[in-house]
Design a protein around this motif. Sequence first.
Motif, PDB file in Angstrom:
ATOM      1  N   LEU A 195      -8.455 -14.196   2.333  1.00 28.16           N
ATOM      2  CA  LEU A 195      -7.550 -13.241   1.689  1.00 28.16           C
ATOM      3  C   LEU A 195      -7.970 -13.151   0.225  1.00 28.16           C
ATOM      4  O   LEU A 195      -8.096 -14.181  -0.456  1.00 28.16           O
ATOM      5  N   LEU A 233      -4.212  -6.876  -9.191  1.00 29.45           N
ATOM      6  CA  LEU A 233      -2.974  -6.302  -8.659  1.00 29.45           C
ATOM      7  C   LEU A 233      -2.019  -5.965  -9.801  1.00 29.45           C
ATOM      8  O   LEU A 233      -1.785  -6.786 -10.690  1.00 29.45           O
ATOM      9  N   SER A 249      -5.615  -2.488   1.248  1.00 26.96           N
ATOM     10  CA  SER A 249      -4.823  -2.094   0.071  1.00 26.96           C
ATOM     11  C   SER A 249      -3.831  -0.982   0.377  1.00 26.96           C
ATOM     12  O   SER A 249      -2.751  -0.941  -0.190  1.00 26.96           O
ATOM     13  N   ILE A 263       1.151  -7.734  -1.365  1.00 30.37           N
ATOM     14  CA  ILE A 263       0.052  -7.987  -0.424  1.00 30.37           C
ATOM     15  C   ILE A 263       0.416  -7.462   0.962  1.00 30.37           C
ATOM     16  O   ILE A 263      -0.396  -6.860   1.648  1.00 30.37           O
ATOM     17  N   SER A 264       1.680  -7.663   1.383  1.00 31.17           N
ATOM     18  CA  SER A 264       2.039  -7.234   2.743  1.00 31.17           C
ATOM     19  C   SER A 264       2.436  -5.770   2.816  1.00 31.17           C
ATOM     20  O   SER A 264       2.923  -5.312   3.847  1.00 31.17           O
ATOM     21  N   LYS A 268       1.736  -0.659  -5.080  1.00 34.35           N
ATOM     22  CA  LYS A 268       0.919  -1.453  -6.002  1.00 34.35           C
ATOM     23  C   LYS A 268      -0.335  -0.701  -6.416  1.00 34.35           C
ATOM     24  O   LYS A 268      -0.733   0.285  -5.798  1.00 34.35           O
ATOM     25  N   VAL A 287      -7.277 -10.967  -3.408  1.00 30.71           N
ATOM     26  CA  VAL A 287      -6.471  -9.991  -4.136  1.00 30.71           C
ATOM     27  C   VAL A 287      -7.152  -9.725  -5.452  1.00 30.71           C
ATOM     28  O   VAL A 287      -7.489 -10.663  -6.177  1.00 30.71           O
ATOM     29  N   VAL A 346      -6.616  -5.314  -2.012  1.00 26.04           N
ATOM     30  CA  VAL A 346      -6.347  -6.499  -1.187  1.00 26.04           C
ATOM     31  C   VAL A 346      -7.315  -6.487  -0.010  1.00 26.04           C
ATOM     32  O   VAL A 346      -7.447  -5.468   0.676  1.00 26.04           O
ATOM     33  N   SER A 375      -5.196 -11.651  -9.804  1.00 25.34           N
ATOM     34  CA  SER A 375      -6.277 -11.836  -8.830  1.00 25.34           C
ATOM     35  C   SER A 375      -6.153 -13.225  -8.220  1.00 25.34           C
ATOM     36  O   SER A 375      -5.977 -14.207  -8.927  1.00 25.34           O
ATOM     37  N   HIS A 388      -8.361  -8.556   3.513  1.00 25.61           N
ATOM     38  CA  HIS A 388      -8.013  -9.589   4.486  1.00 25.61           C
ATOM     39  C   HIS A 388      -9.143  -9.641   5.501  1.00 25.61           C
ATOM     40  O   HIS A 388      -9.448  -8.625   6.125  1.00 25.61           O
ATOM     41  N   THR A 414       4.303 -10.605  -5.700  1.00 25.00           N
ATOM     42  CA  THR A 414       2.907 -10.716  -5.279  1.00 25.00           C
ATOM     43  C   THR A 414       2.809 -10.667  -3.759  1.00 25.00           C
ATOM     44  O   THR A 414       2.003  -9.910  -3.202  1.00 25.00           O
ATOM     45  N   LEU A 415       3.641 -11.466  -3.094  1.00 25.64           N
ATOM     46  CA  LEU A 415       3.578 -11.503  -1.632  1.00 25.64           C
ATOM     47  C   LEU A 415       3.979 -10.164  -1.025  1.00 25.64           C
ATOM     48  O   LEU A 415       3.374  -9.685  -0.073  1.00 25.64           O
TER      49      LEU A 415
END
Lengths: 233, 349
Positions: free
Chosen positions: A2, A7, A65, A47-48, A53, A4, A57, A21, A59, A43-44
């Motif tokens: 993962l 962001l 993203s 990301i999800s 944002k 980032v 991102v 980052s 994964h 932040t979480l």
Amino acid sequence: MLRVENLDVYYGGIHALKNVSISVPRGKIVTLIGANGAGKSSTLRAISGLVRKKGKVFHDGEDISSSSPEAITAGGLVLVPEGRKIFPHLTVYENLMLGAYVRNDRSGIDETREWVYDLFPRLRERAWQKGGTLSGGEQQMLALGRALMSRPNVIMMDEPSLGLAPLLVKEVFEIIAAVNAEGVTLLLVEQNAFAALRIAHHAYVLEVGRIVLEGSGEELLADGRVREAYLGG
Amino acid sequence: MYESRTKRLNVAAVALLGFFLWWAQGNLDGYKIQILNLVAINIILALSLNLIYGFTGLFSLGHAGFMAIGAYVSSLLILPAAQKEMIFLLEPLVWPLSVLQAPFFVAVLAGGVAAALFGLLISLPVLRLGGDYLGIATLGFAEIVRVVANNLSGITNGALGLKGIPNHANIWWNYGWCLFTLYFIARLVNSNFGNVLKAIRDDETAARAMGIDVLRCKVVSFSIGAFFAGVGGALMASLLTTIDPKMFLFLLTFNVLMIVVAGGLGSLSGTVIAGVVITVLLEWLRFVENPVTIGSFHIPGIPGMRMVIFSMALLFIILFRREGIMGMREITWNGIIGVCRRKGEKDRD
Ligand SMILES: Nc1ncnc2c1ncn2[C@@H]1O[C@H](COP(=O)(O)OP(=O)(O)OP(=O)(O)O)[C@@H](O)[C@H]1O
Ligand SMILES: [Mg+2]
């Protein structure tokens, strides 16, 4: 696993995340610590895909993203939200089955459920009890078990120890270590910096929306600034 | 084993209901039969609103709008061509509606489908709104439907409404649809999809984190609810034999909402019980609106008095028993048998 990059998150006029980052290597536990309102949950959620944002991102090498939350979960990156958001009016069993919503391999789901029950025997005992009637610790187990049901390769957990008695906190961290030992990569957000740093391979410190420090768990445990700000001297 | 017992008891209960209706038809007067019919229709309406509000958590106040759509569509399909020609005084009914005819069952179905289509159409913009905003938007929708019905004389006959609608909605049709609605919605809320709806209701963020396409599921639930609201409206139109835009005021939605809240958000058996009790009470309480003479005192009738009483009752429910009669619980055969068994054991002691 993962990654980032740069962001940024804005809530109206508030600039909640500034150029954050983070990198979470495969099979590791990475933790993000910081004071209230530092931007850990943001932040979480960013990301999800739950909040808007700027930034990138990745994964598993794939750019997520601009993916929807549904697609991100289906891709194997799942969030255990802050405050154990289990479904109070559904049974433990039903909660777990909803965790497997993105899957459709019936026998595989049954297998995963047995695995979750083995990890948390208390959930098996209480399979037919309503989620809302579980104790705080059991609800946290259910939240984690439900996340595991989609067979993710990365789990993000937002303050799993929140509101739990010290003994249960210890138990929850043991569970997290056990899940990691099963090969699941973890990004862990915690107020309880001491416990988090002890199990983390790598850690980031977030202060008012900015990463101010990073290092291995041990390094940060030994760091004077961290000791002063988050570990009570 | 439990499942087959439940099935047999369900069949027995339906048979018993059938027997009761057959008896009622031979022995009760027209007024009481009318109330029985209203009970069935109100249960259909309340079940559909409970699906939307109680099980999916969508605070919708648009029921009167869906009912109106169902009522007009179905009525236009069963009105004989000659009758249509006679009642459309302001403007003739547009072709092909002027000649279109369908059997009652098809007409009711069409009413439901039309309501569901409108549900689908408005749900995409409206269901993005949450909570109270959704309530206001759906209320606005119902109001728009009513205003359109008032002005679209070539289709709805405007304020004059439709008269002489064939009275096909007898006790068998109404209870048949009522049982079908109950069966369908019970199956739905106890399925996997039902659990998904309850999850969305309980915690939308967590549901999204599970990978659930929240908006799509809401749209499906909302449209199914709209379908049954349309069916209820269609049956009601045929039962009352006349409809006009004034019938579909917010009060109609309020009555349905009252049944749902009183019975318990998220309880089907609660809705059925409250549907019976409130429909009967609403009729029975008509006496408070009649003029009364006590000795030499003469109290003139106060129109709307029973609604005052009901609004107060609803307030009391919300204040003192927010979860309604049943809360989220259900009456099940296994539950009843369990209670009987325990009572039997106690009696023996
Ligand atoms: N939906 C929102 N609208 C406006 N501001 C928000 C929103 N969510 C978070 N914020 C603000 O963004 C900042 C970061 O919030 P966030 O929830 O990410 O903090 P946190 O680090 O998780 O804090 P805690 O440890 O208390 O959970 C805070 O100042 C918060 O008030
Ligand atoms: Mg937080």
